[in-house]
Design a protein around this motif. Sequence first.
Motif, PDB file in Angstrom:
ATOM      1  N   VAL A  21      -5.883  -4.322  -2.272  1.00  0.00           N
ATOM      2  CA  VAL A  21      -5.094  -5.247  -1.456  1.00  0.00           C
ATOM      3  C   VAL A  21      -5.553  -5.149  -0.014  1.00  0.00           C
ATOM      4  N   VAL A  22      -6.164  -6.228   0.471  1.00  0.00           N
ATOM      5  CA  VAL A  22      -6.481  -6.309   1.900  1.00  0.00           C
ATOM      6  C   VAL A  22      -5.263  -6.929   2.565  1.00  0.00           C
ATOM      7  N   THR A  23      -4.680  -6.230   3.537  1.00  0.00           N
ATOM      8  CA  THR A  23      -3.398  -6.736   4.026  1.00  0.00           C
ATOM      9  C   THR A  23      -3.111  -6.337   5.454  1.00  0.00           C
ATOM     10  N   HIS A  24      -2.216  -7.117   6.090  1.00  0.00           N
ATOM     11  CA  HIS A  24      -1.652  -6.739   7.377  1.00  0.00           C
ATOM     12  C   HIS A  24      -0.247  -6.189   7.213  1.00  0.00           C
ATOM     13  N   GLU A  25       0.271  -6.288   5.976  1.00  0.00           N
ATOM     14  CA  GLU A  25       1.668  -5.893   5.772  1.00  0.00           C
ATOM     15  C   GLU A  25       1.721  -4.383   5.609  1.00  0.00           C
ATOM     16  N   MET A  26       1.995  -3.690   6.708  1.00  0.00           N
ATOM     17  CA  MET A  26       1.921  -2.230   6.701  1.00  0.00           C
ATOM     18  C   MET A  26       2.986  -1.610   5.821  1.00  0.00           C
ATOM     19  N   SER A  27       4.170  -2.214   5.803  1.00  0.00           N
ATOM     20  CA  SER A  27       5.218  -1.621   4.983  1.00  0.00           C
ATOM     21  C   SER A  27       4.824  -1.692   3.520  1.00  0.00           C
ATOM     22  N   PHE A  28       4.234  -2.805   3.120  1.00  0.00           N
ATOM     23  CA  PHE A  28       3.763  -2.916   1.738  1.00  0.00           C
ATOM     24  C   PHE A  28       2.721  -1.835   1.452  1.00  0.00           C
ATOM     25  N   ALA A  29       1.760  -1.721   2.362  1.00  0.00           N
ATOM     26  CA  ALA A  29       0.695  -0.740   2.152  1.00  0.00           C
ATOM     27  C   ALA A  29       1.278   0.662   2.025  1.00  0.00           C
ATOM     28  N   ARG A  30       2.262   0.953   2.864  1.00  0.00           N
ATOM     29  CA  ARG A  30       2.806   2.307   2.858  1.00  0.00           C
ATOM     30  C   ARG A  30       3.597   2.583   1.593  1.00  0.00           C
ATOM     31  N   GLU A  31       4.363   1.540   1.140  1.00  0.00           N
ATOM     32  CA  GLU A  31       5.277   1.802   0.035  1.00  0.00           C
ATOM     33  C   GLU A  31       4.638   1.667  -1.331  1.00  0.00           C
ATOM     34  N   VAL A  32       3.625   0.838  -1.456  1.00  0.00           N
ATOM     35  CA  VAL A  32       3.140   0.499  -2.791  1.00  0.00           C
ATOM     36  C   VAL A  32       1.803   1.152  -3.136  1.00  0.00           C
TER      37      VAL A  32
ATOM     38  N   LEU B 171     -17.029   0.368   8.846  1.00  0.00           N
ATOM     39  CA  LEU B 171     -17.105   1.685   8.226  1.00  0.00           C
ATOM     40  C   LEU B 171     -15.707   2.159   7.860  1.00  0.00           C
ATOM     41  N   VAL B 172     -15.648   3.045   6.864  1.00  0.00           N
ATOM     42  CA  VAL B 172     -14.364   3.638   6.517  1.00  0.00           C
ATOM     43  C   VAL B 172     -14.069   4.719   7.549  1.00  0.00           C
ATOM     44  N   GLU B 173     -13.144   4.394   8.422  1.00  0.00           N
ATOM     45  CA  GLU B 173     -12.839   5.338   9.498  1.00  0.00           C
ATOM     46  C   GLU B 173     -11.984   6.491   8.990  1.00  0.00           C
ATOM     47  N   GLU B 174     -11.011   6.129   8.128  1.00  0.00           N
ATOM     48  CA  GLU B 174     -10.145   7.157   7.576  1.00  0.00           C
ATOM     49  C   GLU B 174      -9.578   6.643   6.271  1.00  0.00           C
ATOM     50  N   GLU B 175      -9.334   7.550   5.334  1.00  0.00           N
ATOM     51  CA  GLU B 175      -8.700   7.129   4.086  1.00  0.00           C
ATOM     52  C   GLU B 175      -7.860   8.266   3.548  1.00  0.00           C
ATOM     53  N   GLY B 176      -6.912   7.874   2.697  1.00  0.00           N
ATOM     54  CA  GLY B 176      -6.071   8.905   2.106  1.00  0.00           C
ATOM     55  C   GLY B 176      -4.805   8.311   1.548  1.00  0.00           C
ATOM     56  N   PRO B 177      -3.926   9.137   1.019  1.00  0.00           N
ATOM     57  CA  PRO B 177      -2.636   8.633   0.540  1.00  0.00           C
ATOM     58  C   PRO B 177      -1.836   8.097   1.715  1.00  0.00           C
ATOM     59  N   PRO B 178      -0.939   7.144   1.449  1.00  0.00           N
ATOM     60  CA  PRO B 178      -0.228   6.489   2.554  1.00  0.00           C
ATOM     61  C   PRO B 178       0.520   7.466   3.433  1.00  0.00           C
ATOM     62  N   GLY B 179       1.059   8.497   2.813  1.00  0.00           N
ATOM     63  CA  GLY B 179       1.795   9.461   3.608  1.00  0.00           C
ATOM     64  C   GLY B 179       0.936  10.034   4.716  1.00  0.00           C
TER      65      GLY B 179
END
Lengths: 233, 288, 223
Positions: free
Chosen positions: B237-248, B259-267
């Motif tokens: 999911v490419v998105t601007h909806e941060m709450s969605f990204a965080r919760e789902v 470049l991938v600057e950072e990645e990981g679980p939403p928490g």
Amino acid sequence: MSDALKQSLDLSMFWEYRAILLQGLIFNVLVFLCAASVALSVGLGAALLRINRLWPMRLIGTLHVEIFRNAPDYIMLVWVHFVLPLLIGIAIRRRVEFHPFTSAVIALGFVYSGYFAEGFRAGIQAIPQGNLDAGRSFGMSERLILWRIILPQVVRRMLPEALNLFVSMFKATTIVSLIAVPDLMYNVSMVIQQEMRPLPLYTGAAITYFLLIFLLSVGVRHFGERWRRTSMA
Amino acid sequence: MSIARAARESAPIFMSQVLSQVPNEAPSQVLSEVPSIRVAGIHKRFGPLEVLRGVSFDVPRGSVVSVIGASGSGKSTLLRCVNHLEPPDAGEIYIEGEPLGARVDARGNRKARSLAEINAMRRELGVVFQQFNLWPHMTVLGNVIEAPIRVRKLPRKEAVAYGEECLRRVRMIDKANEYPARLSGGQQQRAAIARALAMRPKAMLFDEATSSLDPELTDEVLGVMRELAADGTTMIVVTHEMSFAREVSDRVIFLHQGLVEEEGPPGDVFGAPKSERLQQFLSKYRKQ
Amino acid sequence: MGNWERLVWNQRDVLLAGLSITVQVCAIAFLVAILGGLALCLVRLYVRPLRWLAVLLIEFFRDTPIFVQLMWVAYVWPEVFGFPNDFFNAGWLALGLQSSGYLAETFRAGIEAVPRGQRDAAFSAGLSPVQTFRRIVMPQVVLASAPSIVNQFTVIVKSSTLVSVITVPDLMSQSQKLVNVWYEPIEILTATAAIYITFIFLVSACGKLLADRLRLRYGLVAA
């Protein structure tokens, strides 16, 4: 002067020969139908060439359109009927002759393919890129995309313009009498040679064509307005 | 706890579950199950501008990966590379282990795939676009069954049956015979989601699916997307909806300048961002 | 085909004479078309009692095929109306009348497209209706319909090939004469076709350039 006027409006002569003249008109319709098929198919082909990925294809398409759009109908008719058979004959070393009907269909078909090609091209390029992206993303082949996504929309968009072109084309079929296709004008000139009375016959032909084309044009105009309003779902 | 994780508590244990609990591990080291999608070293340039400069990540089966980043970071281009709408200049996409751009024959030689082969593989990916891209000359149902009939060659009855099921799932069944122009943005997007689902894809790609929608309509589409995630759909999911990204999401990828600057679980990504650029980016969305 | 030189280049005087006649016929026809079209359009829009006549004439000139109109004007009109007195005149008259029908509609569409506010502003400033029309409305109409007007000229040139049928010595007729003399149609007809195509292409291209330049100058087209 009023005597001549009366004579030219005395359409009884026109009416007398109506059977032959009607036969001629049917020839106009036949030439039109065949030439229209040629124009549509060749025009579509040329339009697809114009938007091809490879530049030689685009060049061929553009040349086709520019040559045939700028060519007078009559010179094309004469050229196809008198020159093309000779060229083919030279190539295959046999004598070739075209039937006048064939020449008429080829000449008019190719001339009008130029106009249709431009219409098709504009219609195709007006389709939003997103429609094509969606098609590709579903794994549709380019051919599927053309036939199921692009063309249905192009036809809907272009219908009024195409109908106008058809009416023009039908008017253009009157020149086929000049290479002895037995259409209305050809039969008119035959009758004139026999009866030596050109006034009512030419007037009758003018009025007949006027009424016919007038009705067609009005019909096309109304259809076009309604189409533009209700279509483009 | 993300909805996706909660839904899978009661499901059989997959390796992906183990994966999602291991933060910031380089994907290739942990794998013993083939990920649904692997993005490996993707480069893409448009003229002088290099938009993607080496992007890699994995999407394990059944997981939701969100891609966030500023405009111009290459998010949309990345998604378009995944299904080869834009062929990458370098790197490879693997769909369940099969490379998309090239085939490796018996002797180990790489041969570029023809468009027909790529098309065949595209069937396995469902794409939902920002502009919906429904075909305007077909009804909603027509849109939904077009690809199953023409590409998967399903008989019409079957396609219609499953298509209606998909429409029911997104709650658009009552609009099946409407033309797209008569529908609201939210309805069109839900129809587009049903259209993608009808192909039974292995993974769904969402390209800023709600960015064109008014705020009131965004929620209905996000709701559908949440349900899909809860059902175990593999999603990018490419998105601007941060709450969605965080919760789902199970994993969040922050893209910056290709470049991938950072990645990981939403928490971790939202709660404890390490890179400064990510912190700056998130601060703009803090108010949401 | 080394006949090109013999058949075409050496006969260029004949062909050029024909081309000159073609240009003359077309130029006069174009003038007639513009003036006639304007007249018909104005009568249709502003002279209520004669509107039906204008509409009838416009439709008649537009819908009758040019070939039919040509024969009719060339053979019937001299008997009934006394003119045209020769075939050259019949040629430009028929061509001009047909195109006047099209231009009348073009002008009408253009005039109706001028926003009402333009006239309001002009009247408020004290301009008379005639002045308004001449200085405010028509320039905008011409600017907007320039491409259609240029296109109509190319239609005239293409239709002019038919005046050869009523024995006007235009380019088409001259080339057919040559073919009848030399019995070798390939080079002559191909060259004639090429001349017409090139001429019309150039007219189209120049017209487009001129129209674009004009519209650019007046800011109707983004630079």
